[in-house]
Write an enzyme that holds these catalytic residues in place. Sequence first.
Site, PDB file in Angstrom:
ATOM      1  N   LYS A   1       1.050  -1.373  -0.011  1.00  0.00           N
ATOM      2  CA  LYS A   1       0.229  -0.154  -0.437  1.00  0.00           C
ATOM      3  C   LYS A   1       0.934   1.075  -0.231  1.00  0.00           C
ATOM      4  CE  LYS A   1      -2.310   2.849   2.751  1.00  0.00           C
ATOM      5  NZ  LYS A   1      -2.450   4.553   1.956  1.00  0.00           N
TER       6      LYS A   1
ATOM      7  N   GLU B   1       9.487   1.160  11.180  1.00  0.00           N
ATOM      8  CA  GLU B   1      10.510   2.230  10.946  1.00  0.00           C
ATOM      9  C   GLU B   1       9.427   3.626  11.195  1.00  0.00           C
ATOM     10  OE1 GLU B   1      13.505   4.104   8.325  1.00  0.00           O
ATOM     11  OE2 GLU B   1      12.375   2.767   7.990  1.00  0.00           O
TER      12      GLU B   1
ATOM     13  N   CYS C   1      11.961  10.859   8.179  1.00  0.00           N
ATOM     14  CA  CYS C   1      12.781  10.460   9.316  1.00  0.00           C
ATOM     15  C   CYS C   1      13.813  10.769  10.284  1.00  0.00           C
ATOM     16  CB  CYS C   1      12.064   9.111   9.796  1.00  0.00           C
ATOM     17  SG  CYS C   1      12.487   8.097   9.042  1.00  0.00           S
TER      18      CYS C   1
ATOM     19  N   GLU D   1       8.848  15.405  17.044  1.00  0.00           N
ATOM     20  CA  GLU D   1       9.152  15.392  15.511  1.00  0.00           C
ATOM     21  C   GLU D   1       8.121  16.959  14.003  1.00  0.00           C
ATOM     22  OE1 GLU D   1      10.053  12.125  11.453  1.00  0.00           O
ATOM     23  OE2 GLU D   1       8.113  11.808  12.595  1.00  0.00           O
TER      24      GLU D   1
END
Length: 495
Positions: free
Chosen positions: A187, A262, A296, A396
Amino acid sequence: MTITQTIPAAFLVDPQSLIEDGTMFIGGKWVPAASGETFEVLNPATQEVLGRVPRGGRADVDAAVAAATAAFAGWRETHPSVRGRLLNKWADLCDEHVRELERLENQEIGRPSFAPNPAATNIRYIAGLADKIQGTSLPTADLDQLALTLRDPFGAIAIIVPWNGPGWAAPKRIVGPLIAGNTVVLKPASEAPLTVLYLAKLAEEAGIPAGVINVVTGSGRDVGEPLVLHPDIKRVSFTGSTKTGTRIAELAASHQIPAILELGGKSANVVYADADLDLAIPHLVRGILDNSGQACVAGSRLLVERSIEQDVIERLKTAFAKVTVGPWYEEPTMGPVINEAQGETVLGYIKAGVEEGATLAYGGSRLTGGKYDLGCYIEPTIFTDVRAGMRIEQEEIFGPVLSVIAFDSEDEAVRIANGTRYGLNSAVFTQDVGKAVRFARRSEAGLVSVNTTMGMGAVGIPAGGFKSSGYGRIASSDSPLEWTQTKAVVFGKTA
């Protein structure tokens, strides 16, 4: 005159010439959604419609998982060297069509080109492990007994990839399961499905059998959740935010399947007073501005020994002043963020940093006027006087925002570097090998770089993190261990 008519042809590729508009890849066929619905994929730099892809749903997930399950027995029994050859042929086609892959991703996520597309390199590295999956022999109580272990594939695997680098993220996550004999249902992110669909088209051309790779497009709610919950999915790989990863883990746990996650990061780059700043500064700039900070592994926290803090800040300002911001076809340093929603998130963090008392030392605004009104372009931004615990130091941001934090000792640097919920990536700049070793040993991160950032130049890094950055590793020589399960076999006496 359309926008594309003003863009040099060398920087464009027509998605409709690469993949059939409005289709996804299930069971070796290019098909529409069962509902017939589609959604538009926009170029973040121009807001032009690049193409339309199916708005998949549960029926499409069911069809893709059925295709992957049906293909599993044949793929599992295919000789490992044959699987390796097919995957290497896929890599060859990625090399042959590297321009199309690169330009498609440029247009889909808005980033300028900064390195050759690594799809072929990543596929070849893991494909070379196909015929090296081995079990072990075990001691027995009797010489006419035999005990050993086998490495068995799981079956149909769900793989969910992010939007911020589909051309490199998808191959790295697909090839590990495939070399081990699994089949996959992939996906892609709704923001960037086209590059992933084109990769599937190249895999089809390479001769990878129908059903081994399937791609279902659509939202996380309509495709992602039903995929993870499907009873015939045997394992999950997810790359994305920690919030969504937590939800994926909960769904996987609800029917007892393992997951590789992750997730987010808040990476610390540590610069000691003895560092070679001429070497360090370009790495630090690239570490936060590549892909507009939408990574990331972005080095969003810069920890600087106090005695050189002002020197580093001035060097960073000078370097940031040379950064060009614009659409990919101008070959700038930095492009737009992916969409308005992400832009609002980044600007919200910049506002929070000011309100919490950090000093906005450079940038901090949205660029407007002319070409900048076609996308969401944010200035490269530097905060100084950042204290541990501020939101911009802890959370983040996923944008071009750098927080500078001073420290006075090795212990303090390590404490600050490890002082967030994340543990994906870190780096240290020093000419003292002992300092580098001590930091590397004490850093709570899945990757530690020394006098570079983000493991630049290395192939086969076991990607993954500590703490809330996830668990499990992908794309390394350990892939056969991650994508197979151990089966013990014991032969008793026959007479």
